[in-house]
Design an enzyme around this catalytic site. Structure first.
Site, short mmCIF file in Angstrom:
data_model
loop_
_atom_site.label_atom_id
_atom_site.label_comp_id
_atom_site.label_asym_id
_atom_site.label_seq_id
_atom_site.Cartn_x
_atom_site.Cartn_y
_atom_site.Cartn_z
CE LYS A 27 -4.30 -21.15 4.61
NZ LYS A 27 -4.94 -22.24 5.32
CE1 TYR A 32 -2.67 -21.37 1.46
CE2 TYR A 32 -0.85 -19.90 2.02
CZ TYR A 32 -1.58 -21.05 2.26
OH TYR A 32 -1.24 -21.88 3.31
N1 LIG Z 1 2.85 -26.93 4.12
C1 LIG Z 1 3.06 -25.66 4.37
O1 LIG Z 1 4.13 -25.09 4.08
C2 LIG Z 1 1.97 -24.85 5.06
C3 LIG Z 1 2.33 -23.62 5.66
C4 LIG Z 1 1.38 -22.88 6.31
C5 LIG Z 1 0.07 -23.32 6.37
N2 LIG Z 1 -0.28 -24.50 5.78
C6 LIG Z 1 -1.69 -24.89 5.85
O2 LIG Z 1 -1.78 -26.17 6.48
C7 LIG Z 1 -2.98 -26.82 6.06
C8 LIG Z 1 -2.64 -28.26 5.71
O3 LIG Z 1 -1.77 -28.26 4.60
P1 LIG Z 1 -0.57 -29.32 4.43
O4 LIG Z 1 0.68 -28.57 4.46
O5 LIG Z 1 -0.75 -30.45 5.36
O6 LIG Z 1 -0.82 -29.74 2.92
P2 LIG Z 1 -1.22 -31.14 2.25
O7 LIG Z 1 -0.29 -32.21 2.67
O8 LIG Z 1 -1.36 -30.82 0.80
O9 LIG Z 1 -2.66 -31.45 2.88
C9 LIG Z 1 -3.79 -30.70 2.54
C10 LIG Z 1 -5.02 -31.43 3.06
O10 LIG Z 1 -6.20 -30.67 2.70
C11 LIG Z 1 -7.12 -31.54 2.05
N3 LIG Z 1 -7.93 -30.81 1.08
C12 LIG Z 1 -7.51 -29.96 0.11
N4 LIG Z 1 -8.56 -29.56 -0.63
C13 LIG Z 1 -9.66 -30.17 -0.12
C14 LIG Z 1 -11.04 -30.20 -0.46
N5 LIG Z 1 -11.51 -29.52 -1.51
N6 LIG Z 1 -11.88 -30.96 0.27
C15 LIG Z 1 -11.43 -31.69 1.31
N7 LIG Z 1 -10.13 -31.72 1.69
C16 LIG Z 1 -9.26 -30.98 0.98
C17 LIG Z 1 -6.23 -32.59 1.38
O11 LIG Z 1 -6.95 -33.81 1.20
P3 LIG Z 1 -7.40 -34.45 -0.20
O12 LIG Z 1 -6.43 -34.03 -1.24
O13 LIG Z 1 -7.44 -35.92 0.09
O14 LIG Z 1 -8.78 -33.88 -0.40
C18 LIG Z 1 -5.16 -32.80 2.44
O15 LIG Z 1 -5.61 -33.73 3.41
C19 LIG Z 1 -3.53 -25.99 4.90
O16 LIG Z 1 -4.61 -25.21 5.35
C20 LIG Z 1 -2.36 -25.10 4.51
O17 LIG Z 1 -2.80 -23.88 3.95
C21 LIG Z 1 0.65 -25.29 5.14
#
Ligand SMILES: NC(=O)c1ccc[n+]([C@@H]2O[C@H](COP(=O)([O-])OP(=O)(O)OC[C@H]3O[C@@H](n4cnc5c(N)ncnc54)[C@H](OP(=O)(O)O)[C@@H]3O)[C@@H](O)[C@H]2O)c1
Length: 273
Positions: free
Chosen positions: A169, A165
């Site tokens: 990133k 991961y």
């Molecule tokens: N939350 C944190 O602490 C955090 C911190 C730093 C960075 N981020 C980054 O922020 C971004 C969004 O994450 P989030 O925190 O909002 O998490 P989340 O609530 O789990 O959302 C992740 C999104 O990605 C989609 N997704 C995952 N795999 C996919 C696939 N194979 N095809 C199409 N869509 C897919 C999911 O949709 P479906 O499941 O409906 O496909 C969902 O809409 C990610 O890139 C993550 O790495 C998150």
């Protein structure tokens, strides 16, 4: 004729259109709400069509923008090409592309499922690079448009038990910063948004919630900061004092020491499960 001209003019120059991946929940859904409030028409993709429908309904009740949705698994080959073709079938030009879809994987790298590892490489790396390659030329030609690639503070340093991961990133950060410099000459902004721990389903999906020394960001905070910095054309974006602190720590503490400290911090989570 006159009407056709005005329709063309308004569609091309006035009504902005954003494409958001991973928009079914969390940070992606929040980008969709915020951009709809600014008048962007939206094309939203993720795998969960029900959630996309719900969000589309919510946005259309609150605004007058058009919302298109598609259940698209970005881990499948050629997903970026499909995303691109679908986007162009709705509007001739994309004003803002947000590569946000992503997921976490915690655990010993040697024990992880190979197919899940391949899915992560596909979603985080292939889709980000390929969709940037596909959408960017039109933005450069028009000297208008922006791309936001969502990375993470996890990309600032190697993280044992989250090795892949963190590495994907880091890749997104390096790639985005380089292409941002190339695109600047043509007035196109590429932003790499690096949130820290944010309150979404991300950690539940990944199977673990690591200990954190600070309270989580909300998706709203992340998106507001990202869009504010987009207006001032910033490339590298972190959120709040936690983002600044992580940047500072990773810049000044030697990498070997940092990785040793990190493994101590992360390992107990796995040994206790
Ligand atoms: N939350 C944190 O602490 C955090 C911190 C730093 C960075 N981020 C980054 O922020 C971004 C969004 O994450 P989030 O925190 O909002 O998490 P989340 O609530 O789990 O959302 C992740 C999104 O990605 C989609 N997704 C995952 N795999 C996919 C696939 N194979 N095809 C199409 N869509 C897919 C999911 O949709 P479906 O499941 O409906 O496909 C969902 O809409 C990610 O890139 C993550 O790495 C998150």
């Amino acid at each position: 004729m006159v009407e056709a001209f005005f329709r063309f003019y308004f569609m091309e120059n006035i009504e902005p259109f954003a494409v958001i991946s991973g928009a079914s929940r969390g940070i992606g859904a929040e980008y969709a709400r915020a951009l709809a409030a600014q008048g962007y028409h939206l094309f939203l993709v993720a795998r969960d069509q029900d959630r996309l429908n719900q969000l589309s309904k919510e946005i259309q009740q609150a605004t007058s923008v058009q919302v298109w949705t598609e259940a698209l698994d970005l881990a499948k080959p050629n997903a970026a090409e499909t995303l691109y073709q679908l986007a162009l079938s709705y509007r001739p030009h994309v004003s803002l592309l947000i590569n946000n879809a992503g997921f976490g994987l915690y655990g010993l790298f040697s024990g992880m499922s190979l197919s899940t590892i391949q899915d992560m490489l596909q979603v985080h790396i292939h889709v980000t690079i390929e969709s940037t390659r596909l959408f960017l030329p039109d933005m450069l030609n028009r000297r208008q448009g922006a791309i936001i690639n969502v990375a993470s503070v996890a990309g600032f340093f190697p993280i044992p038990y989250m090795a892949e991961y963190a590495a994907t990133k880091a890749f997104i950060i390096s790639f985005s910063e380089a292409v941002a410099m190339e695109a600047k000459e043509n007035e196109v902004t590429i932003q790499v948004c690096c949130p820290g721990y944010t309150e979404t389903d991300f950690h539940k999906t990944a199977g673990h919630c690591p200990r954190h020394i600070s309270p989580p960001h909300t998706p709203h905070e992340v998106v507001q900061k990202s869009l504010k910095d987009l207006r001032s054309r910033q490339t590298f974006v972190t959120i709040g004092w936690q983002g600044l602190a992580t940047q500072w720590i990773t810049r000044f503490i030697p990498k070997k020491l940092l990785t040793r400290l990190t493994i101590r911090f992360v390992r107990p989570i796995f040994s206790s499960h």
